[in-house]
Every structure is written in structure tokens, then in C-alpha cells.
Scaffold this motif. Sequence first.
Motif, short mmCIF file in Angstrom:
data_model
loop_
_atom_site.label_atom_id
_atom_site.label_comp_id
_atom_site.label_asym_id
_atom_site.label_seq_id
_atom_site.Cartn_x
_atom_site.Cartn_y
_atom_site.Cartn_z
N THR A 160 0.83 -1.16 0.05
CA THR A 160 -0.15 -0.06 -0.05
C THR A 160 0.79 1.34 -0.07
O THR A 160 2.13 1.24 0.24
N PHE A 161 0.29 2.52 -0.33
CA PHE A 161 1.11 3.41 -0.22
C PHE A 161 -0.06 4.77 0.11
O PHE A 161 -1.37 4.34 0.11
N ASN A 162 0.25 5.83 0.50
CA ASN A 162 -0.61 6.87 0.92
C ASN A 162 -0.85 7.54 -0.51
O ASN A 162 0.08 8.14 -1.18
N ARG A 163 -2.17 7.63 -0.88
CA ARG A 163 -2.43 8.14 -2.27
C ARG A 163 -2.56 9.58 -2.27
O ARG A 163 -2.79 10.24 -3.45
N THR A 164 -2.28 10.33 -1.06
CA THR A 164 -2.28 11.85 -1.23
C THR A 164 -0.84 12.32 -1.17
O THR A 164 -0.02 12.18 -0.42
N MET A 165 -0.58 13.05 -2.41
CA MET A 165 0.68 13.51 -2.52
C MET A 165 0.86 14.90 -1.99
O MET A 165 -0.13 15.65 -2.44
N MET A 166 1.96 15.21 -1.49
CA MET A 166 2.12 16.58 -1.14
C MET A 166 2.88 17.33 -2.22
O MET A 166 3.96 17.01 -2.33
N ALA A 189 6.54 14.90 -1.84
CA ALA A 189 6.51 13.89 -1.16
C ALA A 189 5.18 13.09 -0.91
O ALA A 189 3.96 13.75 -1.18
N LEU A 190 5.23 11.85 -0.59
CA LEU A 190 3.96 11.24 -0.01
C LEU A 190 3.78 11.38 1.50
O LEU A 190 4.37 11.43 2.24
N ARG A 191 2.36 11.27 1.81
CA ARG A 191 1.98 11.08 3.16
C ARG A 191 2.20 9.89 3.84
O ARG A 191 2.39 8.91 2.82
N PRO A 192 2.55 9.58 5.10
CA PRO A 192 2.87 8.39 5.74
C PRO A 192 1.77 7.48 5.59
O PRO A 192 0.71 7.46 5.39
N VAL A 193 2.21 6.13 5.63
CA VAL A 193 1.68 4.98 5.78
C VAL A 193 1.93 4.05 6.94
O VAL A 193 2.84 4.18 7.39
N ASP A 194 0.87 3.84 7.75
CA ASP A 194 1.03 2.79 8.92
C ASP A 194 1.09 1.39 8.49
O ASP A 194 0.24 0.80 7.92
#
Length: 515
Positions: A160-166, A189-194
Amino acid sequence: MNNTILAGSGKVDITCRDKGVWKDLLSEKVKKHIPKEYLEKEIAVDDPLFARALALDDGNEKVVLITMDVTAIGARTISQNILSDSADDFMPKLRGRLERDFNIPGGNVSVCASHTHQVPRMLCSDEEQINKVAEAVKLAIDSMEPVTVGIGSGKEDRLTFNRTMMMKDGTDYTLRSCNPPPPDNEVEALRPVDPEIGIIRVDRLDGSPLAVVYDFGCHLLLGSPKGTGGHITADHVGVTLKYLEERIGGNVTALFIQGAGGDIAEVNKCDIEQTRGSAEFGEKLGKSILEGYGKITTGPTNLKVVTKNAEFPFRTDIPDIIASLKQEQAEMQASLRYTSLDFKAFLPLYLKYKLHPEYPSHWAYRYLQARDCGNRDFEKMDERNKVAVEKYLDSLHKMEMMARNEEKIATLTKHQEIIGEIGTATVPAEIKGIKVGECVLITAPMEVLSEVGFNVKKISPFKYTYIVSIANGYLHYSPPASYYPRGGYEVTECLLAPEWEKVFMKTVENIFREL
């Protein structure tokens, strides 16, 4: 602590078997929000959907955790019937039924949606849906026996990845099916994933497995393991649950509870050169769960439930945002003037100037011979064409932005209609803490984003803390307050004012304190 705890589990198929075409089940209001390619599809079932129940009783508390392969719980009004899996009164009716039939306090019953994405309705009738879920609970109640319980975790950061890009301009860009990836040079950057997988293991006293529950943030956007689109499917969750039940064996029941997955997506969801692979995803995740499961030691435990009813404020800024977007649309539309090329002319010119920037229009010797003669026609033509190509590229980029803005305007307009139809300044939200030994599950009726999940873990005094999203109701997305000015999809697809976060975190603090 009471050393005796009883547990039982059950599951029932809740898949619809209706015939027909999707569009025949949709109102005109809903159709405008559904991709057209789905509307003509015949209803087809690729793999079954289930309601699964785990009942626990430590002598002081009775708890029932139900998971359903649906998009959302009780979301018809709040989604204008787009998410119509279960009726608005599903939770009170189900809780009343279970309290009457099994003497289980309604507040100790939680239902979590897997969030599988299909359109429109996937299930049996409303009455039959209550009956089938109650049947799963009855199977759990009737099979209760002494057990031991253990808590642990696994890790999976590959899928998985954080689909919201900064973005470098200070905005957020959310990668979705209708939002292709932005230009690479604009992404910061990408936002974090847990990556943590929460795992609850329940064993019979003889050591044989009774149930396993896993909590993981994801978005179920891969579709059927068969690779077909628009068919009814439990997505990769169905694959993982089947994998766990087959590998663990012993007539175990596996359950999935949705984590803080509001801005999380499967990493290959937008791949266009290979299949999306929900079967591969599900099995890989299953292996990671088993690694954590195998390290868990079970023992006696106790239960406690704390429920808090919060009031989240609705947004009031939507009309202003729509007006701003429409103004931006008008400005971008006006900027399309003087686009002198069409695609037929643009593509060969673009390739020439990209592949051969020094001598794009002819062989090098023709340029050099012309220069020796004082002829600069090639250079002049190239200058004109490069300006036209850049203008076309700029117009193309503006049109992509306009398409995304139209999606935002339609979504915001829908949400403003919903807020107006409800007619109140706030909306009730049930937040629940379910303590199982050293683990606490925090249920929330929203699509909780990963940063909020991290913040809940930070303030928790317990060893294991996991968010259970889309539980006991549905209020769309709940982004952190700091995200609102950045304008990503999760902010656009949000009914709640930024102040919701402060109310939520204070409520969670109180729940932790009482637990």
C-alpha cells in the motif's frame, strides 16, 4: 481479572443473487455519480460476500464484533443513495434484534464495513440483511466455549501507499481512478502509511484456533481476484480471509476490520500494463498476518466497552469553495485561446522536438548548409512550432485541471445538498472503545486518515491500539484539520468542518481514561 472468557464465531453469505443491469437499480440522481462504463454491466457475482461475527463474554461484559463485506454501514442518506448497502436504520434495528434475542447490550455490538467498492447495491433486502447478520451472531452465540486470547501485530509495507501526494505548491493531490498521476516534477512527497497489522488470536482451551481478527488500513480498489471489473467481489480481503482460514485450519473464522485507511490505496491500483492482482495482494498480506499470528501467546483476558456520543460540526465553507473553483474554471477556460494546434499536428511536432532538439525538422547537414547560405528558415519555423507545442501542452494541462475541478465541484455540490437536507449544524457520531486485554479498538463511523490513526496511537496508554474505521455508521472522510487548506480529495469528499478533529481526539482521550 476473571480468568474465564467464552468466545464463539460464525459467518453467513450475504451476497445478492439478483439478475439485471446496474443502471436499472439506480436513480437518476445516483447515475450521474457512477462511471458510465458500469451502468450497462450485468450484475455478476465473482466471489461471495459474508457477514462474520465474533462473540466474547468474560462474565462481566458481552461483546459482539461483526464485519461485513460492504462499502459502508447505514450510509444511504449521507451518500444520497450512492452507498446503499445497508439502510439508515440498520444499526438500531440490528442492535434491538440482538438485544431482544440474545440479551446482548446494543451498545456492545459493533459492525465494521470492509469498504469493498462496487456499484450500486450488492446485498439482499434490508429485512433479509438483518436476518442474515443475526444468523451469523446466533452461530457465534450457540458455539461459545472457553478460550484464551492473545494480541500481537505484523508488518506489511510493500502493498500500500498513501495516495495523497504533497505538492511543491503547497497543495495536496490525491491519486484516484479519475485523477491520473500529476507531473513528476511537481510532487514533493507522499504522506505516511502505517504498516502495522493488528492481530487478535482466539484459541480453544485445547490450543486449536477459533478465530483470528486482523486490522489493516487499505481501500479495496483492486476488484475481483478473477481480474474482472464491475463484478460483485470481496476484493483482496476475501482472498486474505480465505487464505488465513485454509492455512490456520481447525475450523477457524477469520475477520477483517478496516484500519485508518482513508488515504491509503493499493500500490498497483493505477497500473495499466499489468493486472491489478487482488489475489496476489491478498495472499501476500495473509503471509504477513501469519508471521505475526505465529508469535502470539494466548492466555486469560478481560473485556470492557466504553461508548461516547460526539457531535461533529458540518462544514460551512462549501459555497465559497465552489465559487472559487468556478472562477478558476472560467480563468483557465479563457486561457485556452490561441491554442493553434490540434492533436494530429501536435503529436508529431512534440516527438520531433523531444527526440531531436538540436535539429528537429531535418538532417543536420540541411541546417548547416542553410546557415552557410544565410538561410534561417529552419530556425524560424522551429521557434514558431516550439511556441505552439508549449502552448498546446499548457492548454492540455489546464484541461486536465479543469476536469479535476469539475469533479470537485460536483462532489462539493452533492455534499452541500446533503448538509442542507439534514438541516442541522452538527451530526452525531458514535465513538467506541473496545478493550480486549492489552488491546483497545477505537471504532469510528468515518474513513479515518492515517495521520489521525497515528495521533490516536500516540496518546494511547495501551500496548496495542487500533482504529476501526467505517464502523456503526458512516460520515465520509475525516481528514486532519491541517489538511483542509491543501485541498486534496479527502478534504473535498468531506462533510465535516475541521473542528471535528479536536472533538474526536478529546472524545478518544476520555475513552482511554475510562478504559
